[in-house]
Structures are given as C-alpha cells and as structure tokens.
Design an enzyme around this catalytic site. Structure first.
Site, PDB file in Angstrom:
ATOM      1  N   GLY A  86       0.646  -1.288   0.031  1.00  0.00           N
ATOM      2  CA  GLY A  86      -0.056   0.270  -0.102  1.00  0.00           C
ATOM      3  C   GLY A  86       0.544   1.261   0.299  1.00  0.00           C
ATOM      4  O   GLY A  86       1.785   1.518  -0.703  1.00  0.00           O
ATOM      5  N   GLY A 142       4.285   0.736   2.728  1.00  0.00           N
ATOM      6  CA  GLY A 142       4.717  -1.092   1.838  1.00  0.00           C
ATOM      7  C   GLY A 142       5.036  -0.728   0.328  1.00  0.00           C
ATOM      8  O   GLY A 142       6.977  -1.077   0.383  1.00  0.00           O
ATOM      9  N   PHE A 201       7.176   7.067   9.393  1.00  0.00           N
ATOM     10  CA  PHE A 201       6.586   8.463   9.625  1.00  0.00           C
ATOM     11  C   PHE A 201       6.423   8.984   8.412  1.00  0.00           C
ATOM     12  O   PHE A 201       6.026  10.698   8.662  1.00  0.00           O
ATOM     13  CB  PHE A 201       7.806   9.701  10.955  1.00  0.00           C
ATOM     14  CG  PHE A 201       7.679   8.579  12.003  1.00  0.00           C
ATOM     15  CD1 PHE A 201       6.685   9.084  13.339  1.00  0.00           C
ATOM     16  CD2 PHE A 201       8.296   7.767  12.472  1.00  0.00           C
ATOM     17  CE1 PHE A 201       6.735   9.133  14.673  1.00  0.00           C
ATOM     18  CE2 PHE A 201       8.557   6.406  13.739  1.00  0.00           C
ATOM     19  CZ  PHE A 201       7.734   7.649  14.625  1.00  0.00           C
ATOM     20  N   GLU A 219       2.080  11.685   2.875  1.00  0.00           N
ATOM     21  CA  GLU A 219       1.695  11.413   1.619  1.00  0.00           C
ATOM     22  C   GLU A 219       2.385  12.398   0.819  1.00  0.00           C
ATOM     23  O   GLU A 219       1.494  13.685   1.297  1.00  0.00           O
ATOM     24  CB  GLU A 219       0.580  10.733   1.713  1.00  0.00           C
ATOM     25  CG  GLU A 219       0.181   8.707   1.610  1.00  0.00           C
ATOM     26  CD  GLU A 219      -1.585   8.819   2.178  1.00  0.00           C
ATOM     27  OE1 GLU A 219      -1.883   9.247   0.480  1.00  0.00           O
ATOM     28  OE2 GLU A 219      -1.755   8.091   2.633  1.00  0.00           O
ATOM     29  N   ALA A 275      -1.212  11.919  16.713  1.00  0.00           N
ATOM     30  CA  ALA A 275      -2.195  12.649  17.699  1.00  0.00           C
ATOM     31  C   ALA A 275      -1.589  14.520  17.755  1.00  0.00           C
ATOM     32  O   ALA A 275      -2.356  14.887  18.097  1.00  0.00           O
ATOM     33  CB  ALA A 275      -2.229  12.336  19.011  1.00  0.00           C
ATOM     34  N   PHE A 276       0.128  14.594  18.074  1.00  0.00           N
ATOM     35  CA  PHE A 276       0.012  16.038  18.251  1.00  0.00           C
ATOM     36  C   PHE A 276       0.181  16.750  17.343  1.00  0.00           C
ATOM     37  O   PHE A 276      -0.297  18.059  17.211  1.00  0.00           O
ATOM     38  CB  PHE A 276       2.130  15.212  18.530  1.00  0.00           C
ATOM     39  CG  PHE A 276       1.958  15.619  20.472  1.00  0.00           C
ATOM     40  CD1 PHE A 276       2.114  15.187  21.486  1.00  0.00           C
ATOM     41  CD2 PHE A 276       3.038  17.110  21.011  1.00  0.00           C
ATOM     42  CE1 PHE A 276       1.956  15.389  22.104  1.00  0.00           C
ATOM     43  CE2 PHE A 276       2.806  17.070  21.967  1.00  0.00           C
ATOM     44  CZ  PHE A 276       2.621  16.025  22.706  1.00  0.00           C
ATOM     45  N   CYS A 298      -4.921   8.169   8.635  1.00  0.00           N
ATOM     46  CA  CYS A 298      -3.840   8.052  10.015  1.00  0.00           C
ATOM     47  C   CYS A 298      -4.626   9.290  11.191  1.00  0.00           C
ATOM     48  O   CYS A 298      -4.971   8.883  12.252  1.00  0.00           O
ATOM     49  CB  CYS A 298      -3.058   7.648   9.910  1.00  0.00           C
ATOM     50  SG  CYS A 298      -2.243   6.763   8.743  1.00  0.00           S
TER      51      CYS A 298
END
Ligand code: NAD
Ligand code: UGA
Length: 479
Positions: A14, A17, A170, A173, A229-230, A280
């Site tokens: 994906g 990967g 990390f 896109e 989250a940050f 995400c």
C-alpha cells in the site's frame, strides 16, 4: 552476532509498503525484496509497464520503481514463497478503525495484522525478524509474538524462531519518497539487540547513526500514535483559532506567522485548512482514546477526543458558511469544487475534508462539478456514495431540482467547467489551482460569484480585481 539480511518480504503493497520498500531497494541493491499483497489488482498495477499506472501517486516513486523493479524489487501475490525465503518480514498492512464489535468506532481492527502473523507463523523458516511497520495499538507486538510462539513450539518445524521489532513509519503522503530518503528519525523498538542492529544496518545505508533511535517496543508503538496525535492537535488548534479570527478581525495567516516564530512552537504544521484528513490522524487518535478509556483515564481520553471533534465541527462550519454566503440556499446552484484529495500531491482521498463538505452541500441540493488532478471519478463515487447523475459532455443533461448531484470534470484548462457556476470552492492546495486566470473565470460565472478558499492559495488582489467575492478561512477583515 546480528543476522545479515539478504532477503526481505513486505506484507502489504500500500501507501507505506510500496514506497518504503522502493527506497530500501534503491539504497540496498544487494538485498532482494518481495512485496506481497492479497489484492491481485493492486499487484498488477505495481507491475504495470506504463509507470503512470502505479496504484499510488507519489513524486519520485516511479523513477525509483523504474530502476529497481524486477531487479531487486518484486511485486507478487506469492505469500508462501516470499515468507519462506525471507530473513526479515515487514508487516505493512492496513489497520483501520473497527467498524463493529468490541471497541467499534475507536479501536484498531487488527484482523489483517493477525492474518499476516498467522501466515508468517505458517510459512517462515529458520530465524526470522518480524518488523511491525503498520501503526498499531500499544502492546500489539505481544499479540504477534503469541501467534509466532505457536510456530516455535510446533515440533514438526525445525529451528524456527522469531524476533519481533517495532519500526513505525513517519512518512507523509505526497512527500513520501523525500521523507523516506531524509527521515527526521528512524525508530526501532524491541528487546532483541541483535535483531535491532540488523534492522538498523539496513537504514545505515543512507541514514546517519544519530537519527536511529532504539527504544523498548511499547515506547516505539506509543511514540507513533503520540506523534500523529500531536500533529493533528496542532491542526485542530489552528483551525479553532481561525474561527476566532473571523469574528474578531484577526487574520489566521498573520497569527500563524507570529506564533510560528517562537522557536518553542515552530512554524511547521500551522496552516489553517478545511480540517485534517488522511487515513491515519483520526484513526490513530481514536486508538489513543480507546487505550486511555481502557485504562480508566477518562480525562486523557476526553482531551484527545476533542481534537477529532473540533475537526468534524470545523468541516461542518465551512459547509454552513458556503450556504449562508450564497443567500442561504445552494439548491440547484452549480458549485465548482477544486480538489478532492485530502492534501496536494496524492491521489488518496481517505478521510478527506472534501468528502464531508461535498456531502453537506449535496444534502442542501447543490449541483457540484468536482475537479482533482489525481482523483478519479470512480473514487469520488465510492467516497460520496452517490452515483454521478449528470455529465457535462451530454448536452441534454438537466440538473436535478430536488436533490444535489455531482459530476467529475477532468479538465480545467479550457475553463468551461466554470460556466454558470455560482461559486468555486477550493479544498485541496494543488499547484494548478494557484495559477488560474480569475479574470477569465469571472466572465463565465453567475454574479455575484464567490470564491471560497479553504487553503489560502489564491491571490486576494487578483480575485478582487476580477470582480469576485472572496471568503478565506480565518480572514476576519473580509467577513
Ligand atoms: P493500505 O491500505 O494502502 O495498504 C495495505 C495493504 O495491505 C493493502 O493493499 C491490503 O490489500 C494489504 N493486505 C492486507 N492484509 C493482507 C494480508 N494478510 N496479506 C497481504 N496483504 C495484505 O494502507 P497504508 O496506507 O499503506 O497503511 C499501512 C499501515 O501503515 C497502517 O497501519 C497505517 O496506519 C500505517 N501508516 C500509514 C501511512 C500513510 O501515509 N498512509 C503513514 C505511516 C503509517
Ligand atoms: C501524517 C503524518 O504527517 C505522518 O508523519 C504520518 O506518518 C502519517 O500521517 C501516518 O501515520 O499516516 P499524512 O496524513 O500523509 O501524514 O499527511 P499530513 O501532511 O500530515 O497532512 C494530514 C492532514 O492535515 C491533511 O489533510 C493536510 O491537509 C492537513 N494539514 C497539514 C493542515 O491542514 N495544515 C497543516 O499545516 C498541515
């Protein structure tokens, strides 16, 4: 002694990967890499001769694929053979939020991770290092280890044993290749030092040692969730301030610039926009919320959940502003939507703000014409869950009066898509949208005609000179 890695298998071809293994194949020509997937169509696309047919769009990706594919990088559905021959296996499968059952709506669905682990347990031979590349709830490595243990204790298998490491990804896109080539850090969590060294040696082919961090496995898993989250929290923070700008006369761009100069805050990730999307952020925060709730940390759970709630509120707020500015109704009005991907330079639409905003406008009866340089009509149809009802190419097509409708338009260069439009709504910051000829566009629209710029990409003077009304996110002076 750490194990020399000659063959890698990556489960999951994906967004993670594919690019990750492409970069490893480029930097480690002596390692043979098999990427496997259960999705034959995706594998066929990775193997397509025409490189514009690759299943994902990332700047720089096809250049690497053209160099390494079928040399030391292979895409296939040969799960058994690829696992059997691998010294190291990356698990890069999807981990979406569970849609039903225990933890539905928040916990990660680990069925694909479980299936991959079972395949590894079944087919692996000798000592195999298993690397969690997918983003996973804290302590998932335990689940993988437990599944693998069953294979280790199977007396019919010779000398089989595993080391499980966490090595979260990390990359972002749209800049995946650059992020992979120049990572801020490579995080390796585990308790088997030799396996950790084996993995670090792969990265050392192009990443300096100071950027490779070793932690315990749970810290590594939690650091990935915390990092997302940050980042998401910064976007919700700046978007919430954009609403205050609009009612006070402040300008969000000026506020961002001013606070970003504080070296403790930093200037990155402070662009107010239509709300964070992508596969995400939401899922990883909800995962954190689930974890906090599970351990009875209600205040912690509420704190992080509010980041997601503000994001949804913000998207609804933008939809409502558009309707209000168009005299309280968009029914039967043609609105041109520029951008459907969740950010520029990707064809990914997962959780894109455009989905929510377009659906809200369709519910209000708008007739949308949607353009995105990389997103296909079929993808938009899947996301909106509504068939495209009309086609611009069909001269006899009539707009539906009761409910909204949408169509896809590939071409903006001849400006025809702007004919008779009441408004243009910019939702993704694609470069081509920055270069539009607003004077020519204005001539084609129904006046008073609006431009809604949720990405702050237009030149405000040009819009004004063209005789168009402009709404920009967080622009208090204009409102
Ligand atoms: P994706 O949906 O694009 O790709 C996952 C692939 O795994 C699919 O092609 C699917 O068919 C395949 N798959 C599922 N189960 C399989 C199995 N048992 N055997 C073989 N193939 C199987 O997902 P993605 O965006 O690449 O994300 C993968 C993981 O990486 C997720 O945990 C995600 O949170 C994380 N992540 C994603 C990004 C990103 O930018 N997309 C960045 C960092 C981390
Ligand atoms: C994000 C993280 O940045 C990556 O580090 C992480 O690996 C990845 O999630 C993941 O785990 O999947 P990604 O979702 O690809 O990467 O894209 P981002 O650049 O983070 O953008 C996310 C969303 O926030 C987009 O909708 C974007 O438009 C929005 N955004 C970003 C803003 O609105 N303002 C900003 O200043 C930055």
């Amino acid at each position: 002694m750490d194990k020399p890695i000659k063959q890698i298998c990556c489960i999951g071809a994906g967004y993670v990967g594919g690019p990750t293994m492409a970069v490893i194949s480029l930097k480690c020509p002596d390692i043979k890499i098999n990427i496997i997937d259960v999705n034959q169509e995706r594998i066929d696309a990775w193997n397509s001769e025409d490189l514009s047919g690759l299943p994902i769009y990332e700047p720089g990706l096809k250049e690497i694929i053209s160099k390494t594919r079928n040399k030391n990088l292979f895409f296939s559905t040969k799960i058994k053979e690829s696992i059997e021959s691998a010294d190291m296996i990356f698990i890069s499968v999807n981990t979406p939020t569970k849609s039903k059952g225990l933890g539905a709506g928040k916990a990660s669905d680990l069925k694909w991770v479980e299936k991959s682990s079972r395949d590894v347990a079944r087919f692996a031979k000798g000592h195999t290092i298993v690397v969690e590349k997918s983003t996973l709830p804290v302590r998932t490595a335990e689940v993988i280890q437990e599944i693998l243990k069953s294979a280790e204790s199977d007396s019919s298998k010779d000398n089989i044993n595993f080391s499980v490491l966490s090595n979260p990804e990390f990359l972002s896109e749209g800049s995946a290749i650059n992020d992979l080539l120049n990572p801020d850090r490579v995080l390796i969590g585990g308790d088997d030092k030799e396996a950790m060294i084996s993995l670090s040696k792969i990265y050392k082919n192009w990443v300096t040692e100071d950027k490779i961090l070793f932690t315990n496995i749970w810290s590594s898993e939690l650091a990935k969730l915390t990092s997302n989250a940050f980042l998401a929290q910064r976007i919700s923070s700046i978007n919430s301030i954009s609403a205050i700008c609009e009612v006070t006369g402040a300008d969000i761009r000026e506020v961002s610039r001013a606070i970003g100069k504080d070296s403790r805050i930093g200037s990155k990730f402070l662009d107010s926009g239509p709300g964070f999307g992508g596969s995400c952020f939401k899922k990883d925060i909800l995962n954190l919320v689930y974890l906090a709730e599970y351990f009875g940390l209600t205040e912690v759970a509420n704190f992080w959940e509010s980041v997601v709630e503000i994001n949804s509120w913000h998207q609804k707020r933008i939809s409502e502003i558009i309707v209000k500015k168009l005299f309280g109704t968009v029914a039967n009005k043609k609105l041109v939507v520029l951008g459907f991907a969740f950010k520029a330079n990707t064809n990914d639409t997962r959780e894109s703000a455009a989905i929510t905003i377009c659906r809200n406008l369709l519910n209000e009866g708008a007739n949308l014409v949607i353009n995105d340089p990389k997103v296909s009509a079929s993808q938009i149809e899947i996301d909106l869950k509504i068939n495209s009802k009309i086609s611009l190419d069909n001269e006899n097509s009539s707009l539906n009066e009761e409910s909204g409708s949408w169509e896809h338009s590939k071409n903006i260069s001849n400006l025809e898509i702007f004919n008779d439009a009441y408004a243009i709504i910019i939702l993704t910051e694609w470069e081509e949208f920055k270069k539009l000829n607003w004077k020519e566009i204005a001539k084609k629209m129904v006046h008073p005609a609006w431009v809604f710029d949720s990405r702050s990409i237009v030149d405000t003077d040009e819009i004004r000179d063209a005789g168009l009304s402009l709404w920009r996110l967080g622009d208090g002076l204009r409102d």
